[in-house]
Design a protein around this motif. Structure first.
Motif, PDB file in Angstrom:
ATOM      1  N   ASN A  16     -17.578 -10.415  15.803  1.00  8.84           N
ATOM      2  CA  ASN A  16     -17.890  -9.604  14.630  1.00  8.84           C
ATOM      3  C   ASN A  16     -18.001  -8.142  15.032  1.00  8.84           C
ATOM      4  OD1 ASN A  16     -18.080 -11.973  13.213  1.00  8.84           O
ATOM      5  ND2 ASN A  16     -20.275 -12.124  13.464  1.00  8.84           N
ATOM      6  N   VAL A  17     -17.209  -7.300  14.382  1.00 11.45           N
ATOM      7  CA  VAL A  17     -17.236  -5.867  14.636  1.00 11.45           C
ATOM      8  C   VAL A  17     -17.534  -5.177  13.316  1.00 11.45           C
ATOM      9  CG1 VAL A  17     -15.885  -3.865  15.380  1.00 11.45           C
ATOM     10  CG2 VAL A  17     -15.547  -6.074  16.495  1.00 11.45           C
ATOM     11  N   MET A  18     -18.525  -4.297  13.325  1.00 12.79           N
ATOM     12  CA  MET A  18     -18.873  -3.555  12.119  1.00 12.79           C
ATOM     13  C   MET A  18     -18.482  -2.098  12.320  1.00 12.79           C
ATOM     14  SD  MET A  18     -22.431  -3.071  10.045  1.00 12.79           S
ATOM     15  CE  MET A  18     -22.567  -4.790   9.660  1.00 12.79           C
ATOM     16  N   VAL A  19     -17.625  -1.602  11.426  1.00 13.02           N
ATOM     17  CA  VAL A  19     -17.195  -0.211  11.471  1.00 13.02           C
ATOM     18  C   VAL A  19     -18.037   0.560  10.469  1.00 13.02           C
ATOM     19  CG1 VAL A  19     -15.241   1.359  11.174  1.00 13.02           C
ATOM     20  CG2 VAL A  19     -14.866  -0.941  12.073  1.00 13.02           C
ATOM     21  N   ILE A  20     -18.795   1.523  10.954  1.00 14.35           N
ATOM     22  CA  ILE A  20     -19.719   2.254  10.109  1.00 14.35           C
ATOM     23  C   ILE A  20     -19.080   3.530   9.574  1.00 14.35           C
ATOM     24  CG2 ILE A  20     -21.945   3.431  10.081  1.00 14.35           C
ATOM     25  CD1 ILE A  20     -22.780   1.358  12.226  1.00 14.35           C
ATOM     26  N   SER A  21     -18.246   4.151  10.347  1.00 13.58           N
ATOM     27  CA  SER A  21     -17.598   5.395   9.941  1.00 13.58           C
ATOM     28  C   SER A  21     -16.564   5.118   8.846  1.00 13.58           C
ATOM     29  CB  SER A  21     -16.913   6.042  11.147  1.00 13.58           C
ATOM     30  OG  SER A  21     -16.104   7.105  10.744  1.00 13.58           O
ATOM     31  N   LYS A  22     -16.687   5.815   7.728  1.00 14.63           N
ATOM     32  CA  LYS A  22     -15.735   5.633   6.626  1.00 14.63           C
ATOM     33  C   LYS A  22     -14.342   6.095   7.031  1.00 14.63           C
ATOM     34  CE  LYS A  22     -19.202   6.010   3.060  1.00 14.63           C
ATOM     35  NZ  LYS A  22     -19.701   6.726   1.909  1.00 14.63           N
ATOM     36  N   LYS A  23     -14.300   7.105   7.854  1.00 15.78           N
ATOM     37  CA  LYS A  23     -13.020   7.637   8.326  1.00 15.78           C
ATOM     38  C   LYS A  23     -12.265   6.599   9.165  1.00 15.78           C
ATOM     39  CE  LYS A  23     -11.248  11.616  10.868  1.00 15.78           C
ATOM     40  NZ  LYS A  23     -11.635  12.802  11.641  1.00 15.78           N
ATOM     41  N   LEU A  24     -12.983   5.850   9.960  1.00 14.77           N
ATOM     42  CA  LEU A  24     -12.361   4.804  10.785  1.00 14.77           C
ATOM     43  C   LEU A  24     -12.092   3.534   9.990  1.00 14.77           C
ATOM     44  CD1 LEU A  24     -14.472   5.140  14.051  1.00 14.77           C
ATOM     45  CD2 LEU A  24     -12.150   5.936  13.668  1.00 14.77           C
ATOM     46  N   ALA A  25     -12.897   3.274   8.975  1.00  4.44           N
ATOM     47  CA  ALA A  25     -12.746   2.039   8.199  1.00  4.44           C
ATOM     48  C   ALA A  25     -11.586   2.134   7.212  1.00  4.44           C
ATOM     49  CB  ALA A  25     -14.036   1.734   7.457  1.00  4.44           C
ATOM     50  N   TYR A  26     -11.257   3.338   6.737  1.00  4.59           N
ATOM     51  CA  TYR A  26     -10.210   3.496   5.721  1.00  4.59           C
ATOM     52  C   TYR A  26      -8.878   2.855   6.134  1.00  4.59           C
ATOM     53  CZ  TYR A  26      -6.794   5.696   2.667  1.00  4.59           C
ATOM     54  OH  TYR A  26      -5.764   5.909   1.805  1.00  4.59           O
ATOM     55  N   PRO A  27      -8.336   3.160   7.335  1.00  9.22           N
ATOM     56  CA  PRO A  27      -7.054   2.518   7.690  1.00  9.22           C
ATOM     57  C   PRO A  27      -7.143   1.013   7.886  1.00  9.22           C
ATOM     58  CG  PRO A  27      -7.692   4.164   9.335  1.00  9.22           C
ATOM     59  CD  PRO A  27      -8.761   4.119   8.317  1.00  9.22           C
ATOM     60  N   LEU A  28      -8.342   0.487   8.084  1.00  8.39           N
ATOM     61  CA  LEU A  28      -8.508  -0.959   8.221  1.00  8.39           C
ATOM     62  C   LEU A  28      -8.611  -1.647   6.865  1.00  8.39           C
ATOM     63  CD1 LEU A  28     -11.174  -0.875  11.062  1.00  8.39           C
ATOM     64  CD2 LEU A  28      -8.743  -1.359  11.316  1.00  8.39           C
ATOM     65  N   VAL A  29      -9.243  -0.974   5.915  1.00  9.49           N
ATOM     66  CA  VAL A  29      -9.489  -1.555   4.601  1.00  9.49           C
ATOM     67  C   VAL A  29      -8.265  -1.446   3.695  1.00  9.49           C
ATOM     68  CG1 VAL A  29     -10.872  -1.285   2.511  1.00  9.49           C
ATOM     69  CG2 VAL A  29     -11.967  -1.189   4.724  1.00  9.49           C
ATOM     70  N   LEU A  30      -7.567  -0.316   3.758  1.00  9.39           N
ATOM     71  CA  LEU A  30      -6.458  -0.064   2.834  1.00  9.39           C
ATOM     72  C   LEU A  30      -5.379  -1.148   2.853  1.00  9.39           C
ATOM     73  CD1 LEU A  30      -5.382   1.906   0.705  1.00  9.39           C
ATOM     74  CD2 LEU A  30      -4.162   3.060   2.543  1.00  9.39           C
ATOM     75  N   PRO A  31      -4.844  -1.553   4.009  1.00 10.72           N
ATOM     76  CA  PRO A  31      -3.823  -2.617   3.977  1.00 10.72           C
ATOM     77  C   PRO A  31      -4.347  -3.938   3.402  1.00 10.72           C
ATOM     78  CG  PRO A  31      -3.895  -1.600   6.142  1.00 10.72           C
ATOM     79  CD  PRO A  31      -5.033  -1.049   5.370  1.00 10.72           C
ATOM     80  N   LYS A  32      -5.601  -4.242   3.689  1.00 12.25           N
ATOM     81  CA  LYS A  32      -6.200  -5.476   3.180  1.00 12.25           C
ATOM     82  C   LYS A  32      -6.283  -5.453   1.655  1.00 12.25           C
ATOM     83  CE  LYS A  32     -10.065  -8.392   4.346  1.00 12.25           C
ATOM     84  NZ  LYS A  32     -11.237  -8.555   5.173  1.00 12.25           N
ATOM     85  N   VAL A  33      -6.721  -4.316   1.103  1.00  9.88           N
ATOM     86  CA  VAL A  33      -6.849  -4.176  -0.344  1.00  9.88           C
ATOM     87  C   VAL A  33      -5.468  -4.138  -0.999  1.00  9.88           C
ATOM     88  CG1 VAL A  33      -7.614  -2.624  -2.175  1.00  9.88           C
ATOM     89  CG2 VAL A  33      -9.101  -3.087  -0.243  1.00  9.88           C
ATOM     90  N   GLU A  34      -4.519  -3.430  -0.391  1.00  9.71           N
ATOM     91  CA  GLU A  34      -3.167  -3.361  -0.960  1.00  9.71           C
ATOM     92  C   GLU A  34      -2.518  -4.739  -1.006  1.00  9.71           C
ATOM     93  OE1 GLU A  34      -1.142  -0.406   1.365  1.00  9.71           O
ATOM     94  OE2 GLU A  34      -1.717   1.186  -0.033  1.00  9.71           O
ATOM     95  N   LYS A  35      -2.740  -5.548   0.014  1.00 13.99           N
ATOM     96  CA  LYS A  35      -2.183  -6.901   0.035  1.00 13.99           C
ATOM     97  C   LYS A  35      -2.752  -7.737  -1.113  1.00 13.99           C
ATOM     98  CE  LYS A  35      -1.785 -10.899   3.072  1.00 13.99           C
ATOM     99  NZ  LYS A  35      -2.190 -11.469   4.368  1.00 13.99           N
ATOM    100  N   LYS A  36      -4.073  -7.655  -1.314  1.00 15.52           N
ATOM    101  CA  LYS A  36      -4.704  -8.384  -2.418  1.00 15.52           C
ATOM    102  C   LYS A  36      -4.222  -7.850  -3.760  1.00 15.52           C
ATOM    103  CE  LYS A  36      -8.950  -9.761  -0.137  1.00 15.52           C
ATOM    104  NZ  LYS A  36     -10.406  -9.808  -0.235  1.00 15.52           N
ATOM    105  N   TYR A  37      -4.049  -6.545  -3.851  1.00 11.34           N
ATOM    106  CA  TYR A  37      -3.615  -5.920  -5.097  1.00 11.34           C
ATOM    107  C   TYR A  37      -2.190  -6.352  -5.462  1.00 11.34           C
ATOM    108  CZ  TYR A  37      -2.573  -2.275  -8.485  1.00 11.34           C
ATOM    109  OH  TYR A  37      -2.213  -1.605  -9.615  1.00 11.34           O
ATOM    110  N   LYS A  38      -1.288  -6.345  -4.490  1.00 15.24           N
ATOM    111  CA  LYS A  38       0.092  -6.779  -4.752  1.00 15.24           C
ATOM    112  C   LYS A  38       0.135  -8.241  -5.181  1.00 15.24           C
ATOM    113  CE  LYS A  38       2.366  -3.424  -1.815  1.00 15.24           C
ATOM    114  NZ  LYS A  38       3.131  -3.179  -0.597  1.00 15.24           N
TER     115      LYS A  38
END
Length: 150
Positions: A46-68
């Motif tokens: 388990n890795v927790m990314v606290i920085s929003k700047k670092l989390a953005y590139p990790l979250v965006l592909p995941k959300v885009e995949k769900k959105y598509k």
């Protein structure tokens, strides 16, 4: 437990972290059942990314995949010829479920532009689904009224 901190240029102080402070931190949790990291002979899953700047590139592909996936499902449901309205209700439920998931899990890590684009497209699909659902309900109601008049 390890805490990896992005070091600022001005601050060179090292800070010892209390374990209670770590448990109170909020961030994007990356978990994996199959993949793990090894640090000092310890397995980390388990890795927790606290920085929003670092989390953005990790979250965006995941959300885009769900959105598509959601868009494909919605177009399929709205195109189908279902006289009962079950597919339209299912489509509306999926839209609301996706919105709540984004609001609760990912909103803090996504940029406003991305959120607005998804919200705009989903609201258009939701309006179309509501319009079709109301048409089905109206035709059903009129069909019942004609049956009573006979």
């Amino acid at each position: 437990m390890y805490l990896i901190v992005e070091e600022k240029k001005k601050e060179k102080k090292k800070k010892k972290v209390n374990m209670e402070e770590i448990y109170e931190l909020e961030g994007f949790l990356m978990t994996s059942k199959t993949h793990s990291f090894h640090v000092c002979d310890q397995e980390i899953r388990n890795v927790m990314v606290i920085s929003k700047k670092l989390a953005y590139p990790l979250v965006l592909p995941k959300v885009e995949k769900k959105y598509k996936k959601l868009i494909e499902l919605l177009t399929e449901l709205l195109i189908s010829d279902d006289d009962s309205g079950d597919s339209i209700r299912h489509a509306l439920n999926q839209i609301e479920k996706f919105r709540l998931e984004i609001k609760n899990k990912y909103r803090a890590y996504l940029k406003r532009k991305d959120l607005e684009l998804m919200a705009k497209q989903l609201s258009l699909l939701q309006k179309e689904a509501n319009r079709r659902y109301l048409e089905l309900q109206e035709s059903y109601y009129l069909g019942k009224q004609e049956g009573k008049n006979r």
